[in-house]
Design an enzyme around this catalytic site. Structure first.
Site, PDB file in Angstrom:
ATOM      1  N   GLU A 229       6.164   5.977  -9.162  1.00  0.00           N
ATOM      2  CA  GLU A 229       4.739   5.644  -9.025  1.00  0.00           C
ATOM      3  C   GLU A 229       4.054   6.525  -7.987  1.00  0.00           C
ATOM      4  OE1 GLU A 229       4.501   0.860 -10.066  1.00  0.00           O
ATOM      5  OE2 GLU A 229       4.903   1.510  -8.008  1.00  0.00           O
TER       6      GLU A 229
ATOM      7  N   HIS B  52       0.095   1.249 -13.693  1.00  0.00           N
ATOM      8  CA  HIS B  52       0.799   0.088 -14.254  1.00  0.00           C
ATOM      9  C   HIS B  52       2.267   0.433 -14.477  1.00  0.00           C
ATOM     10  CE1 HIS B  52       1.391  -3.685 -16.253  1.00  0.00           C
ATOM     11  NE2 HIS B  52       1.806  -3.098 -17.354  1.00  0.00           N
TER      12      HIS B  52
ATOM     13  N   ASP C 257      -4.691  -3.374 -19.337  1.00  0.00           N
ATOM     14  CA  ASP C 257      -3.719  -2.282 -19.494  1.00  0.00           C
ATOM     15  C   ASP C 257      -3.798  -1.611 -20.865  1.00  0.00           C
ATOM     16  OD1 ASP C 257      -2.711  -2.677 -16.898  1.00  0.00           O
ATOM     17  OD2 ASP C 257      -1.386  -4.271 -17.592  1.00  0.00           O
TER      18      ASP C 257
ATOM     19  N   ILE D 152      -7.225  -8.960 -12.153  1.00  0.00           N
ATOM     20  CA  ILE D 152      -7.762  -8.414 -13.397  1.00  0.00           C
ATOM     21  C   ILE D 152      -9.283  -8.370 -13.288  1.00  0.00           C
ATOM     22  CG2 ILE D 152      -8.004  -8.749 -15.878  1.00  0.00           C
ATOM     23  CD1 ILE D 152      -5.278 -10.171 -15.814  1.00  0.00           C
TER      24      ILE D 152
ATOM     25  N   MET E 238      -3.796  -6.550  -7.549  1.00  0.00           N
ATOM     26  CA  MET E 238      -3.309  -7.655  -8.367  1.00  0.00           C
ATOM     27  C   MET E 238      -4.435  -8.626  -8.724  1.00  0.00           C
ATOM     28  SD  MET E 238      -0.320  -6.534  -8.559  1.00  0.00           S
ATOM     29  CE  MET E 238       0.456  -7.849  -9.483  1.00  0.00           C
TER      30      MET E 238
ATOM     31  N   ASN F 156       1.593   3.068  -2.604  1.00  0.00           N
ATOM     32  CA  ASN F 156       0.908   4.019  -3.493  1.00  0.00           C
ATOM     33  C   ASN F 156      -0.372   4.542  -2.846  1.00  0.00           C
ATOM     34  OD1 ASN F 156       2.619   4.046  -5.893  1.00  0.00           O
ATOM     35  ND2 ASN F 156       2.060   1.894  -6.088  1.00  0.00           N
TER      36      ASN F 156
ATOM     37  N   GLY G 236       0.783  -1.236   0.000  1.00  0.00           N
ATOM     38  CA  GLY G 236       0.000   0.000   0.000  1.00  0.00           C
ATOM     39  C   GLY G 236       0.808   1.274   0.000  1.00  0.00           C
TER      40      GLY G 236
ATOM     41  N   ASN H 225      -6.050   2.794 -13.295  1.00  0.00           N
ATOM     42  CA  ASN H 225      -5.072   1.825 -12.829  1.00  0.00           C
ATOM     43  C   ASN H 225      -3.665   2.389 -12.981  1.00  0.00           C
ATOM     44  OD1 ASN H 225      -4.057  -0.834 -12.035  1.00  0.00           O
ATOM     45  ND2 ASN H 225      -3.439  -1.068 -14.168  1.00  0.00           N
TER      46      ASN H 225
END
Length: 331
Positions: free
Chosen positions: A196, A127, A167, A109, A107, A16, A14, A125
């Site tokens: 990021e 990436h 993505d 999709i 993580m 980000n 966590g 998102n």
């Protein structure tokens, strides 16, 4: 200025998320509040970060769903439903949706079944790769391996809108990162993560400040008309419908064929690809909401003038409606 409420999805440490927590309601993210943090892993440290910041959390495990005999698709539906229910409870507004859902190291999709429960363009998102390069998992590892093979000299990070294709949604921000001859996988990861933490904050601000550009989709701002010969009734006059590969579904159970079809086999799944999605049913004109399909609970939508056959459906328990491309004309 009204506060914009966002939900953050995480899977791990966590860091980000912490960057977003630190930036909320500052000049970096003015009038923005994280109201809920959700993880697909019970042990994710990001949940602790959120709790320490006074932000409500919950987790939902895919493994627990599979152990209970449920499918991945059912997990996505349950997760989206739980996010919306908890969000509405927190903000105290029935039927409210987040201004933005941020996937910050999530993580998992997400499927079309998950996406269709949120407004178009309503998820972003982060990436760790540049557009079109190293989509999906282990992007940093694959970039470092490609560097070792002499194929690339740099990688990067992007923030993009989320669509069903992994993505490949509308790119909001990118930042290139050189791969140094002295880099190890660990040092490259550290430099990417540092980038990021800044780009996710800028990406969220940009996502909330601008409209959905609809990359890889078509926008319709004019009208849809009934495709039945002799009927030119306008079905959608105001607002817009969006056509996107994210909104491809299997035909609802017991969905009728159009009059004149030799058999129901003519109603195949190809007619349900790239459906027109209408977020607000108040945008419709001359649409009749008819009976509920017993197999699915969906409501059929028909042209109110000719009533020759269903042109679309409203999924059970949802406000959004879908129009089948073969049954309307776009003008």
């Amino acid at each position: 200025m009204a506060v914009k409420n966002i939900v953050v999805l995480i899977s791990g440490n966590g860091s980000n998320l912490q960057a977003l927590i630190d930036a909320q309601n500052t000049p970096a993210l003015p009038n923005i509040k994280i109201v809920l943090v959700v993880s697909n892993r019970v042990s994710a440290f990001g949940l602790t970060r959120a709790t320490q910041a006074g932000i409500p959390t919950f987790s939902m495990s895919l493994k627990a769903h599979k152990d209970a005999g449920k499918t991945r698709s059912e997990y996505d539906v349950d997760l989206a439903t739980a996010i919306l229910a908890r969000f509405q409870e927190i903000v105290g507004v029935p039927a409210a949706v987040p201004d933005l859902v941020v996937l910050a190291g999530f993580m998992h999709i997400v499927s079309p079944e998950f996406l269709m429960r949120f407004p178009p363009g309503g998820l972003v998102n982060l990436h760790p790769a540049l557009p079109g390069e190293f989509d999906g998992a282990h992007a940093i590892d694959r970039a470092f391996a490609a560097f070792g093979e002499g194929k690339i000299k740099r990688t990067g990070v992007m923030v993009h809108r989320v669509i069903a294709e992994v993505d490949r949604g509308e790119v909001l921000l990118t930042e290139e990162i050189p791969i140094l001859p002295t880099d190890t996988l660990s040092t490259l990861e550290d430099r990417i993560h540092a980038i990021e933490h800044g780009i996710i904050v800028r990406g969220v601000k940009l996502a909330l400040g601008g409209g959905y550009m609809g990359q890889m989709s078509e926008k319709l701002a004019t009208k849809l008309t009934c495709a039945v010969p002799g009927c030119k009734s306008v079905i959608l006059r105001a607002g817009y419908a969006e056509k996107d590969s994210s909104f491809s579904l299997d035909p609802p159970a017991d969905f009728p064929a159009l009059p004149g079809a030799s058999n129901k086999d003519e109603l195949n799944s190809s007619q349900f690809e790239s459906l027109w999605r209408v977020s607000d049913k108040m945008d419709f004109d001359n649409i009749a909401f008819s009976l509920v399909l017993p197999g699915s609970g969906h409501r059929m939508l028909a042209c109110a003038d000719c009533e020759a056959g269903p042109v679309g459906f409203q999924p059970a328990g949802m406000e959004v409606c879908f129009i089948i491309p073969d049954r309307v004309k776009a003008e």
